[in-house]
Every structure is written in structure tokens, then in C-alpha cells.
Design an enzyme around this catalytic site. Structure first.
Site, short mmCIF file in Angstrom:
data_model
loop_
_atom_site.label_atom_id
_atom_site.label_comp_id
_atom_site.label_asym_id
_atom_site.label_seq_id
_atom_site.Cartn_x
_atom_site.Cartn_y
_atom_site.Cartn_z
CB CYS A 178 -0.98 -0.01 1.18
SG CYS A 178 -0.22 0.10 2.81
CG HIS A 184 -6.74 0.43 -1.69
ND1 HIS A 184 -6.97 -0.20 -0.48
CD2 HIS A 184 -7.70 -0.06 -2.52
CE1 HIS A 184 -8.01 -1.02 -0.58
NE2 HIS A 184 -8.48 -0.94 -1.80
CG HIS A 200 -4.58 0.10 3.83
ND1 HIS A 200 -3.88 -0.86 3.14
CD2 HIS A 200 -5.49 0.60 2.93
CE1 HIS A 200 -4.33 -0.96 1.90
NE2 HIS A 200 -5.30 -0.07 1.74
#
Length: 358
Positions: free
Chosen positions: A273, A333, A321
Site C-alpha cells: 500500500c 490502493h 493502510h
């Protein structure tokens, strides 16, 4: 006369004893196994329970991945500094050896020309003027010798300090590598456990689990049209064409849609990520730090209702994240291992904050 005594019972021995003992052992083992099976039998988890456990394991793995990324960044920095210190120590050692050689030559010359005492030199001189000139020369040579000695001593100290600093960075690097190995084992353990849990589900149940995190297709108008295959659509909302840095970052992220998530990866063919957001903004000429918990502080914090395309959006309480906001409540993402870079709603995960790279 017949005897009425009861005959003596002979103890069992030989094969009979071994057979009886084996029978009893097998019976005991079977009984123990039966009880063990009853006591250790685990009820089958429902698909919802498996999904919750897998989600938790993936979240823990991603948190560990970010710690790994941070440790690797510091290990790489320590290794670069160690290499530089070793090079500097080598250069300083060369200069030290040159100074030592010069000092040795000077000392040898003094010995050859100045070993006689002042009185003898005066006696050997043809006139006082010659003696005075020689004395002045020896005085200058002595000053030069003292300077050369001081230079060698200073260079010795410098080399020792550089080597001491290099030794410290080497110890730091070894510690970072140990941390990397431990964190890597933790990540791989969590992912292996998640894989085993998913293997317990039927094909239909696994498909249902995957469908929960499938990307949304975004039309040119910016409206989500529903879930599609995990490979991700290439027809997601086009990046802004205003030529801004945010537009260039979004264009990069659009080009990465469909590429696999690989923990610790920063491209070009796979990403985690924070690796994706770092690479996207690098393509726009902006340098971001490596981890989620450092990226959130790399720019200006923005409120959720003030989001603009290109902003970094962060999730979970530990800020583990990150995605790249593209407008209309959507982001691009890299979700988790086994998935691909995709478009997803910003509200699909617990919100943690947002920042706008400078």
C-alpha cells in the site's frame, strides 16, 4: 496316594507376555486417542467467523509489513552510511601513511645532518656566519618536524574516530537486519495462517469473501457502478488532465491498477500500500517516506470533508493502510496479499486521517 494339592501357577513369560503387553498398550493408545479426539475437536467455524479471522490476520500482517518497511529503510540508510565511513577511513588512512612517510624522511635527514652537537658544528664551521645559517636551518627543520608530528597525531585521531563511528553503524546495521528477519517471519506467519483458514472454506464461500473487497468501477462521471472482478477495471475514472503534480500521481496509480500486491514491494510490477503511494508521488516529482505512519506526517493534514484528488488517505487505528484519493469518495490502493491494485470506496475501511503532499 494321589495328591490333592493345587498345582503351582507358572508365571507368564516369553511370547505370551509380549503379546499381552502389546494388546494392552494398543488398547490404551486407542482409548487415549479417542478421548484426545473428543477433547481437542474444534467446532467448524462459520464463513463469517473465518472471514473475521482472516481480516484480522491481514490487518496484523499489514501492520507488520509497515514495520518491516521502516526497519528496511533504516537498515539501507545504515548500510549506505557504513559504506561511506569505510571509504572515508580508507582515504584518511592513505593520507596518514603519506604523512608518516614524510615524517620518516625528515627524521632520517635530520639524523644525517644534525647528529653533531652545536659546539662541534661551530668548531667545524669555517666562519661564524656559516654556523648561524646552519643553526637557522636546523631551527626551521625542528619547527617543521613538530608540525609534521602534530599532523600525524591529528590524522591518527581522525582515523580512530571514523573507525569507531563505522563500528557503531555496523552494530546498528546488524540489529536492523535481526529486526527485519523477525518481522518478516511474523508477516509470513500471519499470511500462512490466513491462507490455511481460507482453504477451509468452500469455493463459493471463498468467492463470497473475495467479493467483499472487490473494486468498484468508476465511470467517467465519477459514479460507482458496483463490484467487478478482483483484477480491477482499466476503465476507472480518468485522472485529472490539468498537469498538476496530483494529476500526475493519480495517472501513475491508474496505470498500476491490476498489478499484484506484494508486501514490501515498491514497483514497478508490484506494490504494497505505501509502496504504491510513494511510487505514485515520486512519478509526480515528490519524495515521500516509505511507511504509512511517516507518510501521514509528510504533508499538510486535511479533514475528510476537504479531500481533494491526490490526497493520501489512511486507515485503521495504527495508521497501517494508505490509498490515493481520486475523487467522488473513491481511492486507488493496494489492499492486501492475494489481491491487486484497485479502485475502492474510501469508506470501505476504518478511517484514520488524510494528508496532502507538499
Amino acid at each position: 496316594m494321589a495328591s490333592h494339592r493345587k498345582p503351582r501357577q507358572r508365571p507368564l513369560s516369553g511370547p505370551a507376555v509380549r503379546t499381552a503387553a502389546t494388546t494392552l498398550a494398543l488398547a490404551g493408545a486407542a482409548t487415549a486417542t479417542a478421548f484426545e479426539g473428543v477433547s481437542q475437536a474444534e467446532p467448524r467455524q462459520s464463513p463469517a467467523q473465518v472471514a473475521a479471522d482472516v481480516d484480522r490476520l491481514y490487518e496484523e500482517a499489514e501492520a507488520a509489513t509497515e514495520r518491516y518497511n521502516g526497519a528496511k529503510e533504516k537498515a539501507d540508510e545504515a548500510e549506505r552510511e557504513l559504506t561511506g565511513l569505510r571509504d572515508e577511513a580508507a582515504r584518511r588512512t592513505d593520507r596518514l601513511n603519506t604523512a608518516r612517510t614524510a615524517l620518516g624522511s625528515l627524521a632520517a635527514g635530520q639524523y644525517r645532518s644534525g647528529s653533531l652537537g652545536p659546539a662541534v658544528q661551530l668548531a667545524m664551521a669555517e666562519d661564524p656566519q656559516e654556523y648561524l645559517e646552519r643553526a637557522a636551518f636546523l631551527s626551521r627543520t625542528g619547527d617543521r618536524t613538530a608540525a609534521e608530528v602534530a599532523s600525524v597525531r591529528a590524522r591518527l585521531d581522525q582515523v580512530a574516530k571514523v573507525r569507531e563511528k563505522a563500528s557503531g553503524r555496523l552494530a546498528d546495521l546488524r540489529g536492523r537486519r535481526d529486526e527485519l528477519a523477525e518481522t518478516k517471519a511474523l508477516v509470513e506467519g500471519r499470511l500462512a495462517t490466513a491462507k490455511r483458514l481460507l482453504a477451509k472454506l468452500t469455493a463459493e464461500e471463498r468467492a463470497a469473501y473475495e467479493a467483499r473487497s472487490a473494486p468498484s468501477t468508476v465511470t467517467a462521471a465519477g459514479a460507482p457502478t458496483g463490484a467487478v472482478s478482483p483484477a480491477g477495471p482499466r476503465a476507472a475514472a480518468p485522472a485529472p488532465a490539468d498537469g498538476s503534480r496530483a494529476a500526475r500521481a493519480i495517472a501513475f496509480a491508474h496505470g498500476a491498477i491490476g498489478m499484484p500486491y506484494v508486501w514490501g514491494a515498491t514497483g514497478p510490477g508490484s506494490f504494497d500500500c505505501s509502496g504504491l503511494t510513494q511510487a505514485a508521488w515520486r512519478a509526480a516529482g515528490v519524495s515521500l517516506p516509505r511507511t504509512t505512519y511517516t507518510q501521514i506526517n509528510a504533508g499538510r493534514r486535511v479533514a475528510r470533508d476537504q479531500l481533494a484528488p491526490g490526497d493520501l488517505v489512511f486507515f485503521y487505528s495504527g495508521v497501517t493502510h494508505v490509498g490515493l484519493y481520486i475523487g467522488n469518495g473513491q481511492m486507488i490502493h493496494a489492499p492486501r496479499p492475494g489481491s491487486t491494485v484497485r479502485v475502492a470506496p474510501v469508506d470501505s475501511m476504518p478511517w484514520a486521517g488524510a494528508s496532502r503532499p507538499a
